[in-house]
Design an enzyme around this catalytic site. Structure first.
Site, PDB file in Angstrom:
ATOM      1  N   PHE A   1       0.828  -1.208   0.000  1.00 17.30           N
ATOM      2  CA  PHE A   1       0.000   0.000   0.000  1.00 17.30           C
ATOM      3  C   PHE A   1       0.855   1.247   0.000  1.00 17.30           C
ATOM      4  CE2 PHE A   1       0.276   1.405   4.477  1.00 17.30           C
ATOM      5  CZ  PHE A   1       0.804   0.289   5.096  1.00 17.30           C
TER       6      PHE A   1
ATOM      7  N   VAL B   1      10.039  -2.529   1.526  1.00 19.73           N
ATOM      8  CA  VAL B   1       8.801  -2.749   0.773  1.00 19.73           C
ATOM      9  C   VAL B   1       7.658  -2.352   1.691  1.00 19.73           C
ATOM     10  CG1 VAL B   1       7.333  -4.593  -0.148  1.00 19.73           C
ATOM     11  CG2 VAL B   1       9.797  -4.593  -0.622  1.00 19.73           C
ATOM     12  N   LYS B   2       6.703  -1.615   1.173  1.00 19.19           N
ATOM     13  CA  LYS B   2       5.617  -1.167   2.044  1.00 19.19           C
ATOM     14  C   LYS B   2       4.464  -2.174   1.971  1.00 19.19           C
ATOM     15  CE  LYS B   2       3.121   3.059   3.292  1.00 19.19           C
ATOM     16  NZ  LYS B   2       3.442   3.039   4.719  1.00 19.19           N
ATOM     17  N   ALA B   3       4.605  -3.243   2.751  1.00 17.70           N
ATOM     18  CA  ALA B   3       3.616  -4.321   2.733  1.00 17.70           C
ATOM     19  C   ALA B   3       2.816  -4.334   4.024  1.00 17.70           C
ATOM     20  CB  ALA B   3       4.324  -5.656   2.554  1.00 17.70           C
TER      21      ALA B   3
ATOM     22  N   TYR C   1       3.453  -4.148   9.138  1.00 21.97           N
ATOM     23  CA  TYR C   1       2.889  -3.282  10.172  1.00 21.97           C
ATOM     24  C   TYR C   1       2.501  -4.041  11.431  1.00 21.97           C
ATOM     25  CZ  TYR C   1       3.927   0.352   7.108  1.00 21.97           C
ATOM     26  OH  TYR C   1       4.673   1.224   6.352  1.00 21.97           O
TER      27      TYR C   1
END
Ligand code: PMP
Length: 307
Positions: free
Chosen positions: A37, A159-161, A165
């Site tokens: 995202f 990597v913005k996965a 989070y």
């Protein structure tokens, strides 16, 4: 923070009513964290109307994140940039947080699921600085977390996965439960990594220091923005591993991120930062927010008008 609902969300090529943007309980991403995202902002600028900030860089990072996890995105960078503009405009938003998300959808179980379909959506809604407006002026209290960030060779921090989070939640929850505004994660080697959702900068003896990408950070777009602005103002900015104790000897510390913007840190582990003066942080805040008032010239084409 409760989500402020608006009218429309774009999903798989069409604008649909907010309430219809639902997903099946057996969606792959719900079980395995297989989403990628972006978090972006639109600002109501004084001189160029409503603009998406660094639209292209965010969408390029989304494509990169999807590539690593083999999540297929059928839409070009240009198309998705237009979708971001449209989602802001069609919801009559002036200032907004924009959340594109691509994920493995419904159809297969098991972590690899090579044939799971991918879905993509872009939402936008109002969201103020998530560390608080007071934080922006007064600074926030942070604590080094007992949780380490994931090491290189485990889950890729760059990597913005969605799954990343889980780490951010542990770091941030621990901090909040102990009365701090945010937690700072250390990297696998004990050096400073980043905040739960922000990059970290230290000002020490006139130099501005931020951890390198190998310190388990997400290479933030605000981190880049602030580095460019700082160099423009004549400051030396270096990427260098930061030992924990430097946080206690820093003259200034600040966090950067799309949601956090540029937020000063006033204490770390209950030790106040420097003598409380923040000339460099203030200058960088002024330059950053000046991009949206027109006081800082946008030489880089970072403002992308939605109209
Ligand atoms: N690190 C993490 C873990 C984040 O979630 C974010 C927010 N996306 C950042 C850093 C800052 O990145 P950016 O400036 O691109 O928003």
């Amino acid at each position: 923070m409760p989500i402020q609902e608006v009218k429309l969300i774009w999903r798989n090529g069409e604008m649909i009513p907010w309430a219809d943007a639902t997903t099946h309980i057996l969606t792959h991403a719900v079980h395995y964290g297989t989403s990628v995202f972006e978090g972006m902002r639109a600002y109501n600028t004084a001189h160029k109307g409503v603009c998406v900030f660094r639209n292209q860089e965010h969408i390029e990072r989304l494509h990169f994140s999807a590539r690593v996890y083999r999540i297929k995105i059928d839409y070009s960078v240009e198309t998705l940039m237009q979708v971001c503009r449209d989602v802001v405009r069609k919801n009559d938003l002036e200032a907004a947080y924009i959340r594109p998300v691509a994920y493995l959808g419904y159809g297969e179980m098991g972590p690899a699921s090579p044939n799971a379909p991918s879905d993509i959506a872009v939402a936008a809604f109002p969201w103020d600085n998530f560390l608080g407006e007071d934080g922006k002026s007064d600074g926030i209290d942070v604590a080094v977390s007992s949780w380490r960030r994931f090491a290189p060779g485990t889950v890729p921090a760059g990597v913005k996965a969605g799954g990343n989070y889980l780490s951010s939640r542990l770091i941030s929850m621990e901090a909040k439960e102990n009365g701090f505004a945010e937690g700072i994660g250390l990297a696998h080697d004990g050096t400073v990594s980043e905040g739960a959702g922000e990059n970290l900068f230290v000002v020490h003896k006139g130099r501005i220091i931020t951890p390198p990408t190998a310190s388990s950070i997400l290479a933030g777009i605000t981190r880049d923005t602030v580095s460019v602005l700082a160099r423009k103002a004549g400051f030396e900015v270096v990427e260098q591993a930061i030992p924990r104790e430097l946080l206690y000897g820093a003259d200034e510390i600040f966090l950067t991120g799309t949601a956090a913007e540029v937020t000063p840190v006033r204490s770390v582990d209950r030790l106040s930062v420097g003598n409380g003066d923040r000339p460099i942080t203030s200058k960088l805040q002024e330059m950053f927010f000046g991009l949206f008032t027109g006081e800082t010239e946008d030489e880089w084409g970072w403002l992308d008008p939605v109209a």
